[in-house]
Every structure is written in C-alpha cells, then in structure tokens.
Design a protein around this motif. Structure first.
Motif, mmCIF file in Angstrom:
data_model
loop_
_atom_site.group_PDB
_atom_site.id
_atom_site.type_symbol
_atom_site.label_atom_id
_atom_site.label_comp_id
_atom_site.label_asym_id
_atom_site.label_seq_id
_atom_site.Cartn_x
_atom_site.Cartn_y
_atom_site.Cartn_z
ATOM 1 N N ARG A 49 0.820 -1.217 0.000
ATOM 2 C CA ARG A 49 0.000 0.000 0.000
ATOM 3 C C ARG A 49 0.855 1.269 0.000
ATOM 4 N NH1 ARG A 49 -4.318 -1.674 4.772
ATOM 5 N NH2 ARG A 49 -5.756 -2.897 3.482
ATOM 6 N N THR A 50 2.074 1.167 0.488
ATOM 7 C CA THR A 50 2.947 2.347 0.603
ATOM 8 C C THR A 50 4.190 2.211 -0.279
ATOM 9 O OG1 THR A 50 3.991 1.334 2.552
ATOM 10 C CG2 THR A 50 2.170 2.837 2.955
ATOM 11 N N LEU A 51 4.050 1.495 -1.392
ATOM 12 C CA LEU A 51 5.205 1.188 -2.239
ATOM 13 C C LEU A 51 5.603 2.355 -3.143
ATOM 14 C CD1 LEU A 51 7.003 -1.332 -2.654
ATOM 15 C CD2 LEU A 51 5.531 -1.977 -4.563
ATOM 16 N N GLU A 52 4.745 3.380 -3.234
ATOM 17 C CA GLU A 52 5.012 4.452 -4.199
ATOM 18 C C GLU A 52 6.295 5.219 -3.910
ATOM 19 O OE1 GLU A 52 2.330 6.154 -0.988
ATOM 20 O OE2 GLU A 52 2.387 4.343 -2.220
ATOM 21 N N HIS A 53 6.830 5.112 -2.694
ATOM 22 C CA HIS A 53 8.036 5.855 -2.338
ATOM 23 C C HIS A 53 9.321 5.118 -2.736
ATOM 24 C CE1 HIS A 53 5.481 8.609 -0.110
ATOM 25 N NE2 HIS A 53 4.931 7.578 0.500
ATOM 26 N N MET A 54 9.196 3.912 -3.271
ATOM 27 C CA MET A 54 10.362 3.133 -3.682
ATOM 28 C C MET A 54 10.766 3.468 -5.120
ATOM 29 S SD MET A 54 11.242 1.267 -1.116
ATOM 30 C CE MET A 54 10.585 0.634 0.444
ATOM 31 N N SER A 55 11.987 3.077 -5.489
ATOM 32 C CA SER A 55 12.435 3.254 -6.874
ATOM 33 C C SER A 55 11.652 2.328 -7.795
ATOM 34 C CB SER A 55 13.925 2.934 -6.986
ATOM 35 O OG SER A 55 14.159 1.555 -6.722
ATOM 36 N N LYS A 77 12.813 -1.327 -7.626
ATOM 37 C CA LYS A 77 12.420 -2.012 -6.405
ATOM 38 C C LYS A 77 10.920 -2.283 -6.386
ATOM 39 C CE LYS A 77 13.773 -2.206 -1.579
ATOM 40 N NZ LYS A 77 14.531 -1.549 -0.492
ATOM 41 N N LYS A 78 10.137 -1.348 -6.918
ATOM 42 C CA LYS A 78 8.689 -1.579 -7.036
ATOM 43 C C LYS A 78 8.417 -2.844 -7.843
ATOM 44 C CE LYS A 78 6.961 3.195 -7.009
ATOM 45 N NZ LYS A 78 6.307 4.225 -7.840
ATOM 46 N N ALA A 79 9.088 -2.938 -8.998
ATOM 47 C CA ALA A 79 8.864 -4.091 -9.885
ATOM 48 C C ALA A 79 9.279 -5.389 -9.204
ATOM 49 C CB ALA A 79 9.631 -3.903 -11.187
ATOM 50 N N ARG A 80 10.427 -5.375 -8.499
ATOM 51 C CA ARG A 80 10.903 -6.597 -7.838
ATOM 52 C C ARG A 80 9.949 -7.031 -6.725
ATOM 53 N NH1 ARG A 80 13.419 -7.719 -3.310
ATOM 54 N NH2 ARG A 80 13.926 -5.564 -2.795
ATOM 55 N N ILE A 81 9.529 -6.085 -5.888
ATOM 56 C CA ILE A 81 8.653 -6.428 -4.763
ATOM 57 C C ILE A 81 7.278 -6.852 -5.263
ATOM 58 C CG2 ILE A 81 7.484 -5.493 -2.727
ATOM 59 C CD1 ILE A 81 9.949 -3.724 -2.275
ATOM 60 N N ALA A 82 6.758 -6.155 -6.287
ATOM 61 C CA ALA A 82 5.439 -6.512 -6.824
ATOM 62 C C ALA A 82 5.462 -7.891 -7.472
ATOM 63 C CB ALA A 82 4.988 -5.457 -7.831
ATOM 64 N N THR A 83 6.546 -8.204 -8.191
ATOM 65 C CA THR A 83 6.663 -9.531 -8.821
ATOM 66 C C THR A 83 6.734 -10.618 -7.762
ATOM 67 O OG1 THR A 83 7.810 -8.571 -10.724
ATOM 68 C CG2 THR A 83 8.059 -10.946 -10.372
ATOM 69 N N GLU A 84 7.549 -10.404 -6.744
ATOM 70 C CA GLU A 84 7.671 -11.362 -5.641
ATOM 71 C C GLU A 84 6.328 -11.568 -4.953
ATOM 72 O OE1 GLU A 84 11.061 -11.039 -2.667
ATOM 73 O OE2 GLU A 84 9.392 -10.270 -1.498
ATOM 74 N N THR A 85 5.598 -10.471 -4.751
ATOM 75 C CA THR A 85 4.283 -10.554 -4.102
ATOM 76 C C THR A 85 3.309 -11.362 -4.949
ATOM 77 O OG1 THR A 85 4.646 -8.407 -3.050
ATOM 78 C CG2 THR A 85 2.381 -9.196 -3.161
ATOM 79 N N MET A 86 3.296 -11.102 -6.256
ATOM 80 C CA MET A 86 2.363 -11.801 -7.137
ATOM 81 C C MET A 86 2.691 -13.284 -7.230
ATOM 82 S SD MET A 86 -0.339 -11.271 -9.027
ATOM 83 C CE MET A 86 -0.511 -9.707 -9.877
ATOM 84 N N GLU A 87 3.974 -13.634 -7.195
ATOM 85 C CA GLU A 87 4.377 -15.030 -7.368
ATOM 86 C C GLU A 87 4.225 -15.855 -6.099
ATOM 87 O OE1 GLU A 87 8.341 -15.128 -8.854
ATOM 88 O OE2 GLU A 87 7.760 -14.574 -10.901
ATOM 89 N N VAL A 88 4.391 -15.242 -4.926
ATOM 90 C CA VAL A 88 4.410 -16.021 -3.687
ATOM 91 C C VAL A 88 3.285 -15.638 -2.733
ATOM 92 C CG1 VAL A 88 5.765 -16.667 -1.659
ATOM 93 C CG2 VAL A 88 6.898 -16.379 -3.860
ATOM 94 N N LEU A 138 3.180 -2.996 -11.493
ATOM 95 C CA LEU A 138 3.832 -3.686 -12.614
ATOM 96 C C LEU A 138 3.411 -3.100 -13.956
ATOM 97 C CD1 LEU A 138 3.591 -7.393 -11.375
ATOM 98 C CD2 LEU A 138 5.665 -6.005 -11.559
ATOM 99 N N HIS A 139 2.153 -2.659 -14.059
ATOM 100 C CA HIS A 139 1.633 -2.092 -15.315
ATOM 101 C C HIS A 139 0.855 -0.819 -15.003
ATOM 102 C CE1 HIS A 139 2.760 -5.841 -17.284
ATOM 103 N NE2 HIS A 139 2.068 -6.503 -16.379
ATOM 104 N N PRO A 140 1.533 0.247 -14.564
ATOM 105 C CA PRO A 140 0.830 1.454 -14.106
ATOM 106 C C PRO A 140 -0.054 2.105 -15.169
ATOM 107 C CG PRO A 140 3.212 1.835 -14.294
ATOM 108 C CD PRO A 140 2.993 0.376 -14.438
#
Length: 740
Positions: free
Chosen positions: A175-181, A184-195, A220-222
């Motif tokens: 919910r607060t990921l907008e402050h990341m690069s 890093k957004k793409a990596r964390i979002a991909t990890e979240t979607m996969e696991v 991932l697809h803004p």
C-alpha cells in the motif's frame, strides 16, 4: 485505553458499501492509528491482554526510535499498521505483539533470547519466523531470497500466525510502495504476485488476495492500471441504473419468498478484469460481467431456495452454474455461483452463501481465532490447512536446496484446482493440470513410489493422463516398482516432484558419486589442472558451495544438479597457483565415461532412440536425473543439443564386458497373410532374442501389415543377425530398426 498518546496516519483498506458495487481495494484509503488499533483490540481483548500489547508497542517504539520510512514517516507507523490489519482478523494477543515487534530482530539486532525474556517463547518464535536470515553468504540474491522464504514457510508450518502477520506486513508495504524506486517496485510486486498472492488464496484470505493482486497490477503495469481504472469508473456511472434495477428486483423476489437476505453489488477487481481481457482476447467493452451480485442468507437450505427463485427471476446462462457448497474449494471457500441473463440480456454473476460461508470466504483461516467451537465447516477448513502445512514439512525433508523447495511450493499454490474421487468416493483436490501419478502421491508417498498402473473411470490409463473434475481414480501398485526419472517430465504437484527427486538422490548414491567423480576429474584434466586436489582447496570449495563433503559434490554432479565444468572452473579460481598436469598427462581430449548399461538412477538409456552396445553414443546430463545416453544420430538429442550448453553433453563409451540384454524397437512390413506373425515370432525366438511388446497396424486396402516389436538383444551385432534372419521369412517385405 490508548497504547500511546501519539497517532500516526496510515493507509487502511476500504470498506464495502451495502447496496452498491464495492470500491476497488486500493481506491480511497482511510486512516490507521494507535487509537484505531486500541479500539479494535478493546472489542475482543481484556485489560491484561491490552497491557501486554502496550508493553510490546513501547519496546518496538523504543527500538525503532529515529528510524524513518522512505515516505519520511517514523518507522513505528509500519508495525502499528500491520498490527491493525491483524486486529481486523481478531488475532490473539501474542500475534498482535509479534506484529508490533516483527522488525526489531532484523532491523535493530534484538536477540531472540531478549524477546523470550520480555515477551515469552511463543512471541519470540513468531518474530524469529518473520525475520530474514542473518547476513550469511549466499551464492546469489535468488538463493538468499529462496532461503528466506523457506524459513518463513517452515515457521508457518508450525504456527500459521507467522504467515498471517507476514501477509499483513506485505499488504501494508504494498500500500505504501510508491516511495520506492521503479526497479524495487517491480521486484517487490513480482515477488508478491508469485508467492504472497497465492499463499493468501490458499489460506482463504480472499480480501487480501484481491487487494494484493490489484496493488501488484498497479505497480507492474501502471499505465494499463490507470487506463482500466478510468474505464471502470465511466462504466460504473453508465451501468448504475441497470445494477440498481437488478438489486431491487432480487430483493423483492427473495422478500416475497420469505427468504431473509443481504443483497449487494460487487465489482470485479481491476486485475480480474485485466486477466479476463488477456485470457479471452477481449476489449473492455466486451467484458460484460464487470459487476456482480452477492446474496448472503441465513442458512444452508436458503442458499438453494434463493438459487431457485433467482432462476425464476432471470434465465440462467447454460454451463455457468458451480456448486462450491457441495464440493468446496481447496481453501475452504463455499458459495453457489450462477450467471443469469439480466435486463437487456447482460449476463450477471450471482454468488449465494451463508453468513458463516461469507466470513470464511473473506478471512479464510484467519476467521478461526474467535470462532473455534461448534462449527463443523471451520474445523474442517482448519484440518485442510493443517494438512497443507504438514505437506510443506514433507517437501522440506525431501528437498535438497532452498530454490527447489520454493519451486515445489509455488507449484502447489496455483489457485485453480480439479476435484477427483477415490474408489471410496473421497474427494481429493489437486492443482489444475495434475496427472494420475500426482493423485497417487497425494494419497501417500509410498503409493506414488510403487505405482505401476492407473484406472480412470474404470478404464486403464497412462500415468501422465491429466485429470478432470469428477474423475474416479484407482491406483495399481507393486512393491518392486520404483520411481522413474522420466516421471519428473510430467508430474505437476510439489509433493510428487520432491518425492521423486528425493528417491533419485538417495537410491544408488554410490553410482552417482562414482559418475560425478569421473566427470569432475575429466573437467579438471580438460583445464590442464591436476585432479588430485589439496586439502586447502577442498576446504575452500566445501565452504563456498555449502556442501558437507566432496562425496556430496560428486553425487550432485552425478545426478546433474551441478555441472562438472562449472565446478572445475570454480576450483581453479580458488587455487593460488593451479598445479598443471605434466606434459605426459595432458591436456588432452576429454576422457569418455564408460557405461555398463545399468538403467538405474545415475545412468539411463534414452527411450527415444534405445541405444544398445555397438551404437555410437553421447551422454546428456540432466538436472536431478543423472546421465541420459543417446545414440549420436538421435533426432531428439540433436534438437536438445542445439538448445543446451555444450557442457551438458559429454563423451561416453560402452564397456567391453557387458553381460545383459537391451530393449530395441524394430518394424516389419509384411503381407497380410495367415500365419505371418507366428513365423516372425518363431524366428525371433530361434535367434535368441526376447519379445517384450508387439503392435500391429493394417493399411486401408488390408493387403499389408505393419508389425512393431520391442525386443531384447545383446548388442548391435546380435540385432544385425536377427534383422537378416527376419528378412528371409516368407511374407516379410521389409525390416528396419525403429526410432522416434
């Protein structure tokens, strides 16, 4: 009683509005604070429990003092938000304490012993399960990530609260990921979607499952997310009249039938709409079921009564009815689903469920903390969850490394399932795409290991047959049967894959080590390095490869888990001054590996070309499946060699003292005459060959027959003698060796 006088503004999940479509999860975000957390806890905790939570908060606040989030907020705001999400599920005092403390070990270096002393062993165990591994050396970021997941999932297996807190943690971070690069957004979002998304679904946490999907989609697809968001907003206004008309008609119909029900609209998530558009190649205007209707009634019987009255109100769409009450989903979800043709012919999906089913559908296993007594449905879901968590421990015991463990778990987390029956009518849920052999392993590992045959709906079938909903599956076993390495090419579930790989690693271990030793010596010789390694080099190699002994490395090479040329180059890098071979010793052409034709675990003969002694052969190293021997002219091997790195293909030669028989396929074209098959079979016997399979085809004019035999011969010379003899048989026009 507030935990503290200070408040921290945070994001909270939106609340559904009765009688109108639910807002997307990430839409309007409310306020989360210490005050809000206290109010939620006071609803179900006593004063003594609140004091324990207050102590945990104060300690966490002290430990995180001065630490800031990327957004600029004090870091303590994050543990408060995580605890508030857990309070929505009414988790117990220990879980709320752990939520507040979940980062103190990882970020502030607090030791587990200190947490045990202050808050007790259970809270300390929860926090430890949530903390990443200490900064130990891993060969790659992927390996480190996999090991952290493995630790978390195994902690979850002993206490499911670990994953509930972790999901709350991940939800607030998303919910607060907008402050990341962006990276890093793409990596964390991909990890979240996969696991994390599949885990939330597997545990029945549908509200978090849907929200995490939409949050991942937005990062991932803004551009696609914003475009679709605008389209849905416009459609919401255009279709409000139709939705309201349907809601009023349904309420009136059920009220007239004396069925008490809550009726409200619900909106598909943006990711759900996007996935449907991608899957069915539709434009947004073609996705008609953007909105649906949920009907929540008082009793089990009312679900089916309401269904009948709804089918009277609107015509059902054929093939769109699903009864998840009679056969619930693997995560415990229960509802009746039906699609009806509403006003103007627009299809509308209806979900019909009881209040208890609704609570389980939204909160899954988390719904159980305050509702543990006297409810058969909930206890059944607890039992299902326990069995799945136990399966994680089973996979862990059979798995060699963290990446492999995570791979198996991911496979079992796919949300789509098929439901099949044992001969005694017990329902077994399996991932979509699961085979009959997966079913055997789902019953018991021992049954899977000894499976020799399958019957599906009372008819014989292959082990690789993909199962469908409603199939009745029977397993035929033989105590002498063992797992075949080729099974790994088609089994679907993590339990089956880990069990087969475990067997391949442990059976014939000596043979695997011998093969690995020969391959490593060959690779070192090719690099002009003496294969007799010093103790210092061996010690360095074991430390960096996380292996316990050289025997383990040899075994890993022998089954294809490690590549000998890569290990050899790594060894050279560890040496200060690599000892070169003497001119007499090399370097020279790589020494070929001698094979004896033992179709065991480490060395197998390829079923595509069925090599026999005398054939020119080459070996293919496959991960966890050992050495597969092909003939050099095998078409399958040629295609695979073009795709794989050259170090996976090694020279092999036949041993001279082989004393056994080998399978080989031959094909005969014969006249369609009486007695031909008998004469051919007799000739094969007279030439000292055995028949293990016979197949037969006729041409359209019924003048010729194609006879296919799998025979057992000693070597290529024996086969050539047999083929010459068969060509002399009356009625035989052609004889050839057959390959796929």
């Amino acid at each position: 009683m507030n935990l503290t006088s200070s408040e921290t503004s945070q994001s909270a999940p939106p609340r559904a509005v009765r009688g109108a479509p639910e807002a997307p999860p990430a839409a309007a975000l409310g306020v989360a604070s210490v005050t809000a957390l206290t109010e939620k806890l006071q609803a179900y905790m006593n004063a003594a429990e609140l004091k324990k939570v207050k102590d945990a908060y104060r300690f966490s606040d002290e430990m995180h003092l001065g630490q800031m989030r990327k957004s600029g907020e004090p870091y303590i705001s994050h543990p408060i938000a995580v605890a508030e999400i857990c309070a929505d599920w009414k988790l117990d005092v220990q879980a709320i304490q752990a939520a507040l403390l979940h980062d103190v070990m990882e970020d502030q270096g607090v030791k587990k012993d200190e947490l045990i002393e202050r808050f007790g062993p259970q809270v300390a165990a929860l926090v430890d399960g949530l903390s990443k591994l200490e900064k130990i050396e891993f060969q790659s970021q992927i390996e480190a990530q996999a090991e952290n997941f493995r630790k978390m999932l195994l902690a979850m297996a002993s206490d499911v609260r670990v994953i509930l807190i972790k999901l709350a943690d991940r939800l607030h971070n998303m919910r607060t990921l907008e402050h990341m690069s962006a990276a890093k957004k793409a990596r964390i979002a991909t990890e979240t979607m996969e696991v994390y998304v599949p885990i939330a679904h597997r545990l029945g946490l549908n509200s978090i499952y849907r929200e995490l999907q939409d949050l991942c989609f937005s990062h991932l697809h803004p551009m696609r997310y914003r475009t679709l968001q605008k389209a849905v907003k416009a459609a919401r206004g255009n279709r409000r009249e139709v939705v309201n008309k349907i809601l009023e008609a349904v309420k009136a119909q059920l009220a007239a039938a004396n069925i008490r029900a809550e009726v409200y609209g619900r909106e598909k998530t943006l990711f759900g709409i996007y996935k449907k558009m991608r899957l069915k190649q539709l434009s947004f205007s073609q996705v008609l079921d953007v909105f649906g209707v949920r009907v929540v009634v008082d009793s089990f019987a009312d679900c089916y009564l309401a269904l009948g009255y709804l089918h009277q109100l609107y015509k059902p769409v054929p093939g769109k009815f699903k009864d998840y009450i009679a056969i619930r989903k693997v995560n415990g979800y229960q509802s009746l689903h039906t699609a009806l043709a509403g006003p103007y012919g627009t299809p509308v999906e209806f979900q019909i469920r009881t209040q208890e089913m609704h609570r389980t559908a939204e909160s899954g296993v988390a719904a159980h903390w305050l509702y543990k007594t006297g409810d058969q449905n909930l206890s059944d879901l607890q039992q299902r969850t326990h069995l799945w968590l136990q399966s994680l421990l089973d996979i862990q015991q059979q798995t060699g490394d963290s990446a492999e463990f995570l791979e198996h778990v991911k496979v079992d987390l796919f949300p789509d399932s098929v439901y099949v029956f044992t001969p005694k009518s017990k329902i077994i849920p399996l991932p979509r795409g699961a085979t009959a052999l997966d079913f055997a392993y789902a019953i018991h590992t021992g049954i899977g290991d000894h499976t020799v045959g399958i019957r599906i709906n009372h008819e014989p079938a292959e082990l690789r047959t993909e199962l469908r909903n409603g199939d009745i599956v029977e397993i035929q076993t033989d105590v002498g049967s063992r797992p075949d390495p080729t099974w790994l090419s088609f089994v679907r579930t993590g339990k089956a894959r880990s069990a087969i790989r475990h067997h391949l690693r442990t059976v014939n271990l000596t043979e695997s080590m011998e093969l690995g030793h020969d391959l490593l010596q060959q690779a070192l010789t090719a690099l002009n390095v003496n294969p007799d390694l010093s103790e210092v080099t061996i010690e360095k190699l074991l430390k960096e490869s996380s292996a316990k002994s050289m025997e383990e490395i040899y075994a890993d090479i022998g089954v294809g888990k490690r590549m000998a040329p890569i290990v050899a180059r790594h060894i050279v890098g560890l040496m200060d001054a690599p000892p070169a071979l003497s001119p007499a010793e090399g370097p020279s052409e790589p020494k070929a590996v001698t094979i004896y034709g033992r179709e065991g675990v480490s060395v197998q003969l390829a079923p595509c070309c069925m090599p026999i002694p005398g054939d020119h052969v080459r070996g293919q190293l496959r991960r966890d499946q050992g050495l597969l021997v092909h003939t050099v002219d095998c078409a399958v091997a040629k295609r695979q060699r073009a795709k794989e790195p050259p170090e996976r293909w090694i020279p092999v030669v036949w041993a001279e003292d082989i004393n056994r028989r080998f399978d080989c396929r031959i094909r005969l074209l014969t006249q369609n005459e009486k007695g031909t098959l008998a004469r051919v079979a007799a000739e094969i016997g007279e030439n000292d060959a055995n028949i293990s399979y016979v197949g037969m085809d006729e041409d359209k004019e019924h003048t010729m027959k194609s006879l296919r035999f799998t025979i057992q011969v000693k070597d290529r010379v024996h086969l050539a003698q047999l083929i010459r003899a068969l060509r002399r048989v009356a009625g035989v026009n052609r004889v050839e060796r057959e390959r796929t």
